[in-house]
Design a protein around this motif. Sequence first.
Motif, PDB file in Angstrom:
ATOM      1  N   THR A 285      -1.725  -4.973  -4.829  1.00  0.00           N
ATOM      2  CA  THR A 285      -2.860  -4.791  -4.035  1.00  0.00           C
ATOM      3  C   THR A 285      -2.941  -5.933  -3.159  1.00  0.00           C
ATOM      4  N   PRO A 286      -2.802  -5.814  -1.826  1.00  0.00           N
ATOM      5  CA  PRO A 286      -3.343  -7.023  -1.055  1.00  0.00           C
ATOM      6  C   PRO A 286      -4.667  -7.550  -1.346  1.00  0.00           C
ATOM      7  N   LEU A 287      -4.654  -8.736  -1.122  1.00  0.00           N
ATOM      8  CA  LEU A 287      -6.040  -9.655  -1.473  1.00  0.00           C
ATOM      9  C   LEU A 287      -6.811  -9.525   0.207  1.00  0.00           C
TER      10      LEU A 287
ATOM     11  N   PHE B 271       0.723 -13.860   9.146  1.00  0.00           N
ATOM     12  CA  PHE B 271       0.269 -13.847   8.026  1.00  0.00           C
ATOM     13  C   PHE B 271      -0.114 -12.712   7.459  1.00  0.00           C
ATOM     14  N   LEU B 272      -0.767 -11.845   8.494  1.00  0.00           N
ATOM     15  CA  LEU B 272      -1.054 -10.535   7.715  1.00  0.00           C
ATOM     16  C   LEU B 272      -0.034  -9.498   7.257  1.00  0.00           C
ATOM     17  N   SER B 273       1.119  -9.814   7.997  1.00  0.00           N
ATOM     18  CA  SER B 273       2.110  -8.746   7.534  1.00  0.00           C
ATOM     19  C   SER B 273       3.295  -9.265   6.956  1.00  0.00           C
ATOM     20  N   SER B 274       3.158 -10.524   6.210  1.00  0.00           N
ATOM     21  CA  SER B 274       4.173 -10.969   5.404  1.00  0.00           C
ATOM     22  C   SER B 274       3.691 -11.109   3.831  1.00  0.00           C
ATOM     23  N   SER B 275       4.512 -11.238   3.071  1.00  0.00           N
ATOM     24  CA  SER B 275       4.339 -11.636   1.753  1.00  0.00           C
ATOM     25  C   SER B 275       4.380 -13.061   1.455  1.00  0.00           C
ATOM     26  N   TYR B 276       3.693 -13.802   0.544  1.00  0.00           N
ATOM     27  CA  TYR B 276       3.954 -15.236   0.258  1.00  0.00           C
ATOM     28  C   TYR B 276       4.067 -15.253  -1.501  1.00  0.00           C
ATOM     29  N   THR B 277       4.810 -16.288  -1.714  1.00  0.00           N
ATOM     30  CA  THR B 277       5.072 -16.692  -3.162  1.00  0.00           C
ATOM     31  C   THR B 277       4.158 -17.415  -3.624  1.00  0.00           C
TER      32      THR B 277
ATOM     33  N   CYS C 177     -10.576 -13.486  -5.391  1.00  0.00           N
ATOM     34  CA  CYS C 177     -10.234 -14.553  -5.777  1.00  0.00           C
ATOM     35  C   CYS C 177     -10.158 -14.441  -7.380  1.00  0.00           C
ATOM     36  N   ALA C 178     -10.783 -13.611  -8.021  1.00  0.00           N
ATOM     37  CA  ALA C 178     -10.509 -13.322  -9.600  1.00  0.00           C
ATOM     38  C   ALA C 178      -8.958 -12.628  -9.598  1.00  0.00           C
ATOM     39  N   ASN C 179      -8.908 -11.888  -8.696  1.00  0.00           N
ATOM     40  CA  ASN C 179      -7.496 -11.228  -8.878  1.00  0.00           C
ATOM     41  C   ASN C 179      -6.267 -12.263  -8.653  1.00  0.00           C
ATOM     42  N   LEU C 180      -6.592 -13.242  -7.850  1.00  0.00           N
ATOM     43  CA  LEU C 180      -5.647 -14.182  -7.384  1.00  0.00           C
ATOM     44  C   LEU C 180      -5.454 -15.088  -8.660  1.00  0.00           C
ATOM     45  N   LEU C 181      -6.418 -15.453  -9.115  1.00  0.00           N
ATOM     46  CA  LEU C 181      -6.506 -16.491 -10.414  1.00  0.00           C
ATOM     47  C   LEU C 181      -5.713 -15.868 -11.333  1.00  0.00           C
ATOM     48  N   GLN C 182      -5.274 -14.519 -11.438  1.00  0.00           N
ATOM     49  CA  GLN C 182      -4.253 -13.792 -12.610  1.00  0.00           C
ATOM     50  C   GLN C 182      -2.798 -14.011 -12.287  1.00  0.00           C
ATOM     51  N   LYS C 183      -2.613 -14.526 -10.981  1.00  0.00           N
ATOM     52  CA  LYS C 183      -1.324 -14.650 -10.552  1.00  0.00           C
ATOM     53  C   LYS C 183      -0.569 -15.811 -10.942  1.00  0.00           C
ATOM     54  N   ARG C 184       0.615 -16.012 -11.173  1.00  0.00           N
ATOM     55  CA  ARG C 184       1.452 -17.112 -11.876  1.00  0.00           C
ATOM     56  C   ARG C 184       2.549 -17.327 -10.969  1.00  0.00           C
TER      57      ARG C 184
ATOM     58  N   VAL D  95       2.206 -12.478  -3.203  1.00  0.00           N
ATOM     59  CA  VAL D  95       0.768 -12.076  -2.809  1.00  0.00           C
ATOM     60  C   VAL D  95       0.666 -11.592  -1.256  1.00  0.00           C
ATOM     61  N   ALA D  96       0.006 -10.779  -0.797  1.00  0.00           N
ATOM     62  CA  ALA D  96      -0.314 -10.344   0.661  1.00  0.00           C
ATOM     63  C   ALA D  96      -1.630 -10.444   0.802  1.00  0.00           C
ATOM     64  N   PHE D  97      -1.955 -10.232   2.258  1.00  0.00           N
ATOM     65  CA  PHE D  97      -3.490 -10.403   2.656  1.00  0.00           C
ATOM     66  C   PHE D  97      -3.867  -9.135   3.502  1.00  0.00           C
ATOM     67  N   ASN D  98      -5.106  -8.511   3.371  1.00  0.00           N
ATOM     68  CA  ASN D  98      -5.675  -7.747   4.313  1.00  0.00           C
ATOM     69  C   ASN D  98      -6.854  -8.317   4.670  1.00  0.00           C
TER      70      ASN D  98
END
Length: 308
Positions: free
Chosen positions: A174-176, A195-201, A267-274, A279-282
């Motif tokens: 799910t986008p952040l 930025f809003l249409s891209s995925s970032y690693t 932010c809690a969801n992001l902190l589960q990423k490794r 990640v993507a943004f909305n």
Amino acid sequence: MTSILKVINPGLYSCVQDLGRFGQNHLGLTTGGCHDAYAFKIANALVGNPINSPALELTLGGFRAEVLAPITIALTGLNVGFTINNKNQALWQSIQVARGDVIEIATPHIGLRHTLAISGGVKAQSHFTSVSTVMREGLGCKIEANTLIKQQAPRFSKQKRLPANLIPNFCQNTPLNMVLALQHHEFSAADLNRFLSSSYTVTGQSDRMGYRIQGAALESPTGARFSEGINLGAIQVPADGQPIVLLNDRQTIGGYPKLGSVTALDCANLLQKRAGDEVAFNAISIEKAQNLNHLAQVKLQRALDALN
């Protein structure tokens, strides 16, 4: 003070956290605090603690400990191999353990962080109103092998289990959600759309202070600017154009231009990423962000009521 756990293997990084160190930014001290307020509060409620009781935060599993005295424990977070004396256990429920039992939490297949709450709370030294560990500021300490975990106060809890419909979904794709910053007008419309249409690693240079992400480079606005307070989730864009999302252990002030802020919930969801996760943004309005926060508070209260 009674020792209740002997840590045999702390895993990659284990520490003590509470909800955070508030009202100390003027001293240059950041908020810190647990990676996921919902998971943290529920873990404490499951073992009968006040919801701000100190608990253990475990990063990337690999945790093993021997029980030294009867206690009640609860583990919250994404599904992970969790055993007591080699017998599988469920997350999001309280479990009574006895002296001599061995608790093991495996390396998770997905996700990164878990909360382990102990009845009575973990005993830890408070600094500036909080026990939250922030290694960069020298507050708290990393838990090592042979560390003895002590109980804050004797407490016992009956068996509790969080209803399945109140366990977070932890959807990984799910986008952040983010709210655009006042400075977003300094970025070009093309860069904002990119930025809003891209995925970032997520890169390996990511921790509780901030997540560096790699992807479509943005043109960072130039020109002098005043340093200003940094809020949770702030998305800074330095000169290399690769965004940084600042998190719990962030610095208190900074001067990089900011595109927006990831909501506290995400932010809690992001902190589960490794490292290596995408990640993507909305972009959402501040009104929608407030509504989502209100709904989250309602869900939390329903969960706490269900555990009373």
